[in-house]
Design a protein around this motif. Structure first.
Motif, PDB file in Angstrom:
ATOM      1  N   ASP A 414       0.734  -1.420   0.207  1.00  0.00           N
ATOM      2  CA  ASP A 414      -0.178  -0.162   0.026  1.00  0.00           C
ATOM      3  C   ASP A 414       0.919   1.200   0.071  1.00  0.00           C
ATOM      4  OD1 ASP A 414      -2.229  -1.596   0.124  1.00  0.00           O
ATOM      5  OD2 ASP A 414      -2.198  -1.659   2.386  1.00  0.00           O
ATOM      6  N   GLU A 415       1.988   1.288   0.715  1.00  0.00           N
ATOM      7  CA  GLU A 415       2.915   2.482   0.710  1.00  0.00           C
ATOM      8  C   GLU A 415       4.445   1.956   0.275  1.00  0.00           C
ATOM      9  OE1 GLU A 415       1.877   5.525   1.185  1.00  0.00           O
ATOM     10  OE2 GLU A 415      -0.154   5.164   1.798  1.00  0.00           O
ATOM     11  N   ILE A 416       5.100   3.021  -0.149  1.00  0.00           N
ATOM     12  CA  ILE A 416       6.737   2.675  -0.613  1.00  0.00           C
ATOM     13  C   ILE A 416       7.464   3.809  -0.180  1.00  0.00           C
ATOM     14  CG2 ILE A 416       8.314   1.985  -2.283  1.00  0.00           C
ATOM     15  CD1 ILE A 416       5.684   1.316  -4.197  1.00  0.00           C
ATOM     16  N   TYR A 417       8.415   3.497   0.873  1.00  0.00           N
ATOM     17  CA  TYR A 417       9.284   4.600   1.279  1.00  0.00           C
ATOM     18  C   TYR A 417      10.677   3.954   0.898  1.00  0.00           C
ATOM     19  CZ  TYR A 417       5.117   4.336   4.391  1.00  0.00           C
ATOM     20  OH  TYR A 417       3.872   4.347   4.929  1.00  0.00           O
ATOM     21  N   THR A 418      11.683   5.248   1.182  1.00  0.00           N
ATOM     22  CA  THR A 418      12.997   4.901   1.270  1.00  0.00           C
ATOM     23  C   THR A 418      13.449   5.715   2.619  1.00  0.00           C
ATOM     24  OG1 THR A 418      13.266   5.106  -1.284  1.00  0.00           O
ATOM     25  CG2 THR A 418      15.257   5.584   0.077  1.00  0.00           C
ATOM     26  N   VAL A 419      14.172   4.654   3.391  1.00  0.00           N
ATOM     27  CA  VAL A 419      14.461   5.125   4.598  1.00  0.00           C
ATOM     28  C   VAL A 419      16.076   5.009   4.712  1.00  0.00           C
ATOM     29  CG1 VAL A 419      14.479   4.653   7.174  1.00  0.00           C
ATOM     30  CG2 VAL A 419      12.525   4.072   5.819  1.00  0.00           C
ATOM     31  N   PRO A 420      16.685   6.113   5.060  1.00  0.00           N
ATOM     32  CA  PRO A 420      18.338   6.102   5.268  1.00  0.00           C
ATOM     33  C   PRO A 420      18.827   5.127   6.149  1.00  0.00           C
ATOM     34  CG  PRO A 420      17.230   8.398   5.663  1.00  0.00           C
ATOM     35  CD  PRO A 420      16.056   7.493   5.591  1.00  0.00           C
ATOM     36  N   VAL A 425      11.418   0.326   1.864  1.00  0.00           N
ATOM     37  CA  VAL A 425      10.404  -0.125   2.750  1.00  0.00           C
ATOM     38  C   VAL A 425       9.031  -0.080   2.401  1.00  0.00           C
ATOM     39  CG1 VAL A 425       9.578   0.143   5.161  1.00  0.00           C
ATOM     40  CG2 VAL A 425      11.935   0.590   4.985  1.00  0.00           C
ATOM     41  N   VAL A 426       8.211  -1.150   2.437  1.00  0.00           N
ATOM     42  CA  VAL A 426       6.946  -1.365   1.985  1.00  0.00           C
ATOM     43  C   VAL A 426       6.041  -1.272   3.101  1.00  0.00           C
ATOM     44  CG1 VAL A 426       7.528  -2.125  -0.429  1.00  0.00           C
ATOM     45  CG2 VAL A 426       7.216  -3.573   1.389  1.00  0.00           C
ATOM     46  N   GLY A 427       4.888  -0.914   3.102  1.00  0.00           N
ATOM     47  CA  GLY A 427       3.808  -0.712   4.146  1.00  0.00           C
ATOM     48  C   GLY A 427       2.456  -1.409   3.418  1.00  0.00           C
ATOM     49  N   LEU A 452       9.469 -10.366  -9.305  1.00  0.00           N
ATOM     50  CA  LEU A 452      10.694 -10.388  -9.033  1.00  0.00           C
ATOM     51  C   LEU A 452      11.029 -10.868  -7.546  1.00  0.00           C
ATOM     52  CD1 LEU A 452      11.386  -6.650 -10.083  1.00  0.00           C
ATOM     53  CD2 LEU A 452      11.706  -8.721 -11.549  1.00  0.00           C
ATOM     54  N   GLU A 453      12.046 -11.421  -7.443  1.00  0.00           N
ATOM     55  CA  GLU A 453      12.573 -12.116  -6.113  1.00  0.00           C
ATOM     56  C   GLU A 453      13.158 -10.981  -5.135  1.00  0.00           C
ATOM     57  OE1 GLU A 453      15.400 -15.178  -6.794  1.00  0.00           O
ATOM     58  OE2 GLU A 453      13.810 -16.577  -7.623  1.00  0.00           O
ATOM     59  N   LEU A 454      12.865 -11.233  -4.060  1.00  0.00           N
ATOM     60  CA  LEU A 454      13.245 -10.337  -2.857  1.00  0.00           C
ATOM     61  C   LEU A 454      13.337 -11.121  -1.545  1.00  0.00           C
ATOM     62  CD1 LEU A 454      10.455  -9.473  -1.144  1.00  0.00           C
ATOM     63  CD2 LEU A 454      10.131  -7.609  -2.899  1.00  0.00           C
ATOM     64  N   ARG A 455      13.994 -10.301  -0.512  1.00  0.00           N
ATOM     65  CA  ARG A 455      14.146 -10.873   0.642  1.00  0.00           C
ATOM     66  C   ARG A 455      13.669  -9.908   1.902  1.00  0.00           C
ATOM     67  NH1 ARG A 455      18.146 -10.435   4.634  1.00  0.00           N
ATOM     68  NH2 ARG A 455      18.408 -12.287   6.010  1.00  0.00           N
ATOM     69  N   VAL A 456      12.805 -10.298   2.891  1.00  0.00           N
ATOM     70  CA  VAL A 456      12.296  -9.576   3.857  1.00  0.00           C
ATOM     71  C   VAL A 456      13.569  -9.434   4.845  1.00  0.00           C
ATOM     72  CG1 VAL A 456      10.516  -9.248   5.701  1.00  0.00           C
ATOM     73  CG2 VAL A 456      10.039 -10.170   3.248  1.00  0.00           C
ATOM     74  N   CYS A 457      14.008  -8.084   5.096  1.00  0.00           N
ATOM     75  CA  CYS A 457      15.318  -8.105   6.007  1.00  0.00           C
ATOM     76  C   CYS A 457      14.684  -7.914   7.460  1.00  0.00           C
ATOM     77  CB  CYS A 457      15.890  -6.919   5.631  1.00  0.00           C
ATOM     78  SG  CYS A 457      16.739  -6.978   3.961  1.00  0.00           S
ATOM     79  N   SER A 458      13.653  -7.169   7.719  1.00  0.00           N
ATOM     80  CA  SER A 458      13.216  -6.867   9.119  1.00  0.00           C
ATOM     81  C   SER A 458      11.657  -6.340   8.896  1.00  0.00           C
ATOM     82  CB  SER A 458      13.861  -5.599   9.549  1.00  0.00           C
ATOM     83  OG  SER A 458      13.784  -4.635   9.016  1.00  0.00           O
ATOM     84  N   ILE A 459      11.099  -6.499  10.167  1.00  0.00           N
ATOM     85  CA  ILE A 459       9.674  -6.322  10.200  1.00  0.00           C
ATOM     86  C   ILE A 459       9.284  -5.267  11.266  1.00  0.00           C
ATOM     87  CG2 ILE A 459       7.061  -7.064  10.398  1.00  0.00           C
ATOM     88  CD1 ILE A 459       8.293  -9.763   9.540  1.00  0.00           C
ATOM     89  N   LEU A 479      13.262  -4.119   2.779  1.00  0.00           N
ATOM     90  CA  LEU A 479      13.618  -4.870   1.589  1.00  0.00           C
ATOM     91  C   LEU A 479      15.146  -4.627   1.366  1.00  0.00           C
ATOM     92  CD1 LEU A 479      10.518  -4.512  -0.418  1.00  0.00           C
ATOM     93  CD2 LEU A 479      10.967  -6.177   1.207  1.00  0.00           C
ATOM     94  N   GLY A 480      15.745  -3.894   2.214  1.00  0.00           N
ATOM     95  CA  GLY A 480      17.166  -3.783   1.783  1.00  0.00           C
ATOM     96  C   GLY A 480      17.410  -3.137   0.615  1.00  0.00           C
ATOM     97  N   ASP A 481      18.463  -3.359  -0.357  1.00  0.00           N
ATOM     98  CA  ASP A 481      18.751  -2.646  -1.402  1.00  0.00           C
ATOM     99  C   ASP A 481      17.889  -2.928  -2.639  1.00  0.00           C
ATOM    100  OD1 ASP A 481      19.634  -4.937  -1.932  1.00  0.00           O
ATOM    101  OD2 ASP A 481      21.518  -4.666  -2.170  1.00  0.00           O
TER     102      ASP A 481
END
Length: 602
Positions: A414-420, A425-427, A452-459, A479-481
């Motif tokens: 629903d939401e997409i962010y870029t966190v330093p 990050v997706v919400g 596309l493949e991806l990995r969940v780094c943290s929640i 989602l990391g990089d």
């Protein structure tokens, strides 16, 4: 969905026949039948004992399922009996997803017998031991006197038992906040979550706004989230006691997440997206006492009915009006709720006992609609709303939750962010399955229909770290990089085993709620299906050439921009200007990834 809901969207179709729902349901204080969560019981032998008209001797018989337990008394049970009672409490807590209500002094058939003071004291002591055994806390909600073949005073006690499940950090309830512009939605949320009353000029809402133009205009244009916590004893936990959201989460056993939606008609698409994508458990419809049902109020009510979101009503700004004005607004609401398109039973809440009753009735019957009258400036009746929110149980049962968790993982973006220092990050909301840190998922569909493949780094949930996410919970996933440019709202992250299918053409059974002229082939509308929001063109109307307001048909749509992930049976809502319609997806024409652009006409 009844086509008469179209009346709430300003439609011109004539309402169909059928009687309106009867009078307002008034919650009774000292013992209305609704006082323990059931409909009005029968009078024994055709009369009430003791001559108290508000004290019927029966409740509905105890149900095997659900989180409500009747107990006549719990005085000095044997060890075997005590272990059985503990097992029973665990079952009720599981049914209520961490909450259970015990009615002490009531037989299994619902007969209100009551207990003498000494027996009640011993029963509550046993109940406290049972709660300690399972790691739960108990809170006495209310006590009521009954008359049952005795000259001695006898009481019934209603007790809330709460225990956060071992696999959860806290109980969670999502409430969407609807209402016309300037009705006081953000102000009310500011008062609830900040713990300070408003000054009458909107000071309480300033912390909720996300953009400068919102602060300048005082009007919400985006979706924001605010949290209100309750500890195991039912006490409020908000920013007045805690400095950060993490502290609120740590101190709370129950969390109310408010989804603050826009009230202005210009931002209606944002409000619809919030209702369809964030999957609220229920909605709070705010109505200003001095203006009544005005602007988008009726339309927001229609949206909640169309999407089958249970709702309760708060009449705000009562400090600005005379009592007669408030009563007129309440009567206006009652008339609308009783219309054939709504079929709701209004319940006016005027006391703490009413608030307890309303919470239980609201959870048990989809037709009951509690109405609160309060002020964010004077604080009048604000505590009644807090009592209601504290007691309001989860509106989905444990069996539905378990079934969803057994399915493969599906997370709506629903939401997409870029966190330093964190990355992309997706919400969104986990529709099914379980998601853990380190899980390998696929996200899509992209413009060419690929995943596309991806990995969940943290929640994180409510800005607090979380290792496991379960079906029905909302969260943000790091989602990391992973390249943010490859993501968009409306995508899904699913388990690779799901082998997800995509479509650019789908069919839906719809009801045209309102259209100024006739709805024909070639008409373009914005389609909302879950978190999907995209323009589609009408390719075909089966068995008809055109549709008018209130008519039903199966319609074939084609997305104009890119393919989407849809599931048969999903609720659908479409709009274009004043044109609005609802329905559900009946068929999707699945396409392979390589065929996506060709099917879109690129």
């Amino acid at each position: 969905m009844d086509s008469r809901v179209s009346e709430l969207f300003g439609g011109c179709c004539r309402p169909g026949g059928g009687p309106a729902v009867g009078g307002t349901l008034k919650a009774r204080g000292a013992g209305g039948s609704s006082g323990c969560g059931g409909p009005k019981g029968k009078k024994k032998n055709g009369r009430n004992r003791g001559g108290k008209a508000n004290n019927p001797p029966y409740l509905p018989p105890e149900a095997e399922d659900g989180n409500i337990e009747y107990k006549l008394k719990l005085v000095n049970p044997s060890q075997y009996r005590f272990e059985h009672l503990v097992t029973q409490m665990k079952w009720r807590l599981q049914e209520g997803r961490g909450e259970a209500v015990y009615q002490i002094g009531v037989e299994d058939n619902g007969l209100l017998v009551g207990l003498a003071e000494e027996e009640m004291r011993a029963s509550l002591k046993t109940l406290h031991r049972m709660a300690e055994k399972v790691g739960a806390d108990i809170t006495v909600l209310r006590e009521r006197e009954v008359d049952y073949d005795s000259d001695m005073p006898r009481k019934i006690t209603e007790v809330l038992v709460r225990k956060v499940p071992d696999n959860q950090q806290f109980l969670d309830l999502r409430v969407a906040v609807l209402g016309n512009v300037d009705s006081g939605k953000s102000t009310l949320l500011g008062v609830l979550t900040q713990g300070e009353l408003d000054n009458g000029r909107g000071r309480a809402r300033l912390n909720l706004f996300r953009h400068l133009h919102e602060i300048q205009s005082g009007r919400t244009s985006s979706i924001s989230f605010e949290i209100l916590g309750f500890n195991s004893k039912g006490e409020v936990v908000n920013y007045s006691d805690s400095r950060t959201a993490e502290e609120i989460c740590e101190s709370s056993s129950k969390m109310i997440t408010f989804i603050d939606l826009a009230g202005h008609h210009k931002y209606l698409h944002t409000t619809i997206f919030g209702l369809t994508s964030y999957c609220p458990d229920c909605a709070l419809l705010l109505v200003s006492a001095n203006t009544g049902i005005a602007g988008t109020t009726r339309e927001h009510l229609g949206l909640a009915l169309a999407l089958k979101v249970p709702f309760f009503i708060v009449v705000s700004k009562v400090d600005l009006c005379a009592k007669t004005t408030v009563e007129r607004t309440v009567r206006q609401l009652e008339r609308v709720l009783k219309q054939p398109g709504c079929h709701k039973v209004p319940m006016l809440v005027t006391s703490e006992d009413d608030a307890v009753t309303a919470a239980q009735q609201f959870a048990q019957s989809p037709n009951v609609t509690p109405i609160f009258t309060l002020s964010s400036v004077s604080g009048e009746s604000l505590d009644l709303l807090k009592v209601f929110l504290n007691i309001l149980p989860p509106l989905t049962n444990s069996k539905e939750q378990e079934e969803l968790m057994q399915q493969l993982t599906e997370f709506q973006v629903d939401e997409i962010y870029t966190v330093p220092e964190v990355g992309t990050v997706v919400g969104g909301t986990l529709s099914s399955g379980i998601c853990r840190e380190g899980d390998q998922l696929v996200v899509g569909p992209t413009d060419d229909g690929c995943f596309l493949e991806l990995r969940v780094c943290s929640i994180q949930r409510n800005r607090s770290a979380c290792r496991v996410l379960r079906a029905g919970q909302a969260a943000t996933l790091a989602l990391g990089d992973f390249d943010r440019a490859l993501l968009r709202k409306g995508m899904v992250m699913v388990s690779p085993e799901m082998n997800p299918t995509i479509c650019s053409v789908f069919e839906a059974e719809i009801v045209l709620l309102f259209h100024a002229t006739t709805f024909r082939r070639g008409f373009q509308v914005t389609v909302h299906v879950g978190n999907v929001r995209q323009t589609a063109v009408v390719e075909k109307i089966h068995a008809k050439d055109k549709l008018r307001t209130g008519e039903k048909a199966v319609v074939r749509f084609r997305f104009l921009k890119h393919p989407e992930y849809l599931k048969v049976g999903a609720k659908l809502l479409f709009r274009e200007g004043v044109t609005k319609g609802i329905g559900h997806v009946t068929d999707v024409q699945a396409i392979a990834a390589g065929e996506a652009q060709a099917n879109m006409g690129f």
